[in-house]
Design an enzyme around this catalytic site. Structure first.
Site, short mmCIF file in Angstrom:
data_model
loop_
_atom_site.label_atom_id
_atom_site.label_comp_id
_atom_site.label_asym_id
_atom_site.label_seq_id
_atom_site.Cartn_x
_atom_site.Cartn_y
_atom_site.Cartn_z
N GLU A 166 0.82 -1.22 0.00
CA GLU A 166 0.00 0.00 0.00
C GLU A 166 0.85 1.27 0.00
OE1 GLU A 166 -3.01 -0.12 3.05
OE2 GLU A 166 -3.94 -1.89 2.20
N GLU A 363 -5.04 -8.80 0.45
CA GLU A 363 -5.69 -8.52 1.75
C GLU A 363 -7.16 -8.26 1.51
OE1 GLU A 363 -4.13 -5.37 4.28
OE2 GLU A 363 -2.07 -5.91 3.76
C1 BGP Z 1 -4.32 -2.44 5.40
C2 BGP Z 1 -2.91 -2.63 5.86
C3 BGP Z 1 -2.74 -3.59 6.98
C4 BGP Z 1 -3.90 -3.67 7.96
C5 BGP Z 1 -5.26 -3.56 7.29
C6 BGP Z 1 -6.45 -3.42 8.21
O1 BGP Z 1 -4.48 -1.17 4.89
O2 BGP Z 1 -2.06 -3.08 4.81
O3 BGP Z 1 -1.51 -3.31 7.57
O4 BGP Z 1 -3.68 -2.92 9.06
O5 BGP Z 1 -5.29 -2.49 6.39
O6 BGP Z 1 -6.67 -2.09 8.58
P1 BGP Z 1 -6.64 -1.57 10.07
O7 BGP Z 1 -5.53 -2.31 10.72
O8 BGP Z 1 -6.38 -0.11 9.98
O9 BGP Z 1 -7.98 -1.86 10.64
#
Ligand code: BGP
Length: 464
Positions: A166, A363
């Site tokens: 990201e 993801e």
């Molecule tokens: C994505 C990232 C992850 C993870 C996920 C969930 O953007 O790559 O690192 O954190 O989001 O989001 P969050 O942890 O902010 O709830």
């Protein structure tokens, strides 16, 4: 109805070094931006839980790997922490850091889990942060050196690599919206950091090829399809185009097509800004496209034309306003809309506009607060909502694959509960629950049992 997936489809999960390992002052590791930020502003982190311990994967990776296998995880992406491997600006290698990742890779392979490694997951070593991070071009060369050390050490053992996770999040949250360090709003720095990150990614791809590493190298991009309030309205349409250029195409186009969208360059120039391009850079970007793409998808972006005049320091908000669609389905814990058809739209966009490059969902997942409320008498989290969430997204992926999408896998965020940056452990994402108040005890949620069946049988049964 039965939803079957292609042969050798990768069923797995993703986490990252800083969010899972802990041990942030152990094994010779030097502080990252997260360790530093927590040391100066701990109150910005939910429950004041910082990165030092997270899920303790550093000490307990063998146990986690065993449990992931039980939950049907057959491939696992994590990140190598730069600050664990390289100790200083001079590039001194930390043998203990190398050894940790080597043991981890071997353990994964022993368990039949394909390791996939990412080189950067928002975690710059502090010794580069204090030099201005990716705003400073020195960091680009340092990243490539770090990459070459890691390729040399693990190039024989790992087939799937990615440069950045990201990348747009770094300028977006660090230089516009204050959610990551250095939490400033400075458009010139955002443009410089964003540009240098793309260059670093392309240069790492070049290094990978030059070194003759056998695997494949990609990039993980959070594609957030943009939908406008009213597609008939020109202002709304333009708002969506700008958001798409800034948040999606800024890294997607140069990484996959080898060039920046003309409209994005015009938008930046129109603001009197300029990316710090040096002679030869654009050739490097053009010649070093990725082999594959990882797509992180959580929620769509809905926008409309601005209804009020924009004020304050320049940010992407100048070009659009968020639009709340009446009746949208929400994950209230995280505050994110759930919109499964976006998976199909992403797939068709890649097919039609990006040469149908091989890609996978790197993801996708659902973060939920207070999951202990969903425990049955035996203490198992009954997370039917997560099973439903995954199924809904997989149905759309299945439809896209039937129509020719070149998708080779699905990774859930995350196999086990891990640390969510400033949200710490507020929202839980795992198939495996991690009890951070009880020595990180790991237990299988209902979704873990379901995911095991999914990956064992390469598909699932559900209503259409
Ligand atoms: C994505 C990232 C992850 C993870 C996920 C969930 O953007 O790559 O690192 O954190 O989001 O989001 P969050 O942890 O902010 O709830």
């Amino acid at each position: 109805m039965r939803y079957n997936f292609p042969k050798d489809f990768l069923w797995g999960g993703a986490s990252s070094g800083p969010q899972s390992e802990g041990g942030s002052c152990e094994g010779g590791k030097t502080p990252s931006e997260w360790d530093y930020w927590f040391s100066i502003e701990p109150e910005r982190f939910y429950d004041t839980i910082g990165p030092s311990r997270t899920s303790d994967f550093y000490h307990r990776y063998k146990e986690y790997i065993g449990k992931m296998k039980e939950a049907g995880i057959r491939s696992f992406r994590t990140s190598i922490q730069w600050s664990r491997v390289i100790l200083d600006q001079e590039g001194t290698v930390n043998p203990e850091g190398i050894d940790f990742y080597r043991q981890m890779i071997r353990e994964l392979k022993k368990a039949g889990i394909e390791p996939m490694l990412c080189l950067h997951h928002f975690d710059l070593p502090y010794y580069w942060v204090k030099e201005g991070g990716f705003v400073n071009r020195k960091t680009v060369d340092a990243f490539v050196k770090f990459a070459s050390v890691v390729f040399r050490e693990f190039g024989e053992e790992v087939k799937y690599w990615s440069t950045f996770n990201e990348p747009v999040i770094i300028p977006e949250t660090g230089y516009f919206y204050g959610r990551h360090y250095p939490a400033v709003c400075d458009a010139a720095k955002a443009v410089a950091a964003g540009y240098h990150i793309q260059l670093a990614s392309s240069m790492a791809v070049r290094e990978f090829k030059k070194m003759g590493i056998k695997g494949q190298i990609g990039i993980i991009i959070n594609l957030t399809p943009t939908y406008c309030r009213n597609p008939e309205d020109e202002g709304d349409r333009k708002a969506a185009e700008a958001a798409d250029l800034i948040f999606n195409r800024s890294f997607l186009d140069p990484s996959v097509l080898g060039q920046y969208p003309k409209e994005l360059c015009e938008l930046i120039a129109g603001e009197g800004l300029r990316a710090p391009v040096l002679e030869g850079d654009l050739k490097i970007i053009a010649e070093n496209k990725v082999d594959y793409l990882g797509v992180n998808y959580y929620h769509p972006r809905r926008v409309q034309a601005r209804t009020t005049a924009f004020s304050g320091p320049l940010s992407p908000d100048k070009y659009f306003e968020p639009y709340e669609m009446p009746g949208q389905k929400m994950n209230r814990s995280r505050g994110w809309e759930i919109y499964e058809p976006a998976v199909y739209d992403i797939a068709m966009n890649i097919k039609e506009n990006y040469g149908n490059i091989p890609w996978y969902i790197s993801e996708n997942g659902m973060g939920v607060m207070e999951e202990e409320k969903f425990m049955d008498e035996s203490g198992q989290v009954q997370d039917d909502y997560r099973i439903e969430f995954i199924q809904g997204h997989l149905k759309q992926l299945h439809r896209a694959i039937e129509e020719g999408a070149n998708c080779f896998g699905y990774h859930l965020w995350s196999p086990f509960d891990c640390w969510s940056w400033t949200n710490a452990y507020k929202n839980r994402y795992g198939l495996l629950r991690v009890d951070i108040r009880d020595h990180c005890k790991i237990t299988m949620k209902k979704s873990g049992e379901w995911f095991r069946k999914l990956s064992d049988s390469n598909g699932f049964d559900a209503g259409s």
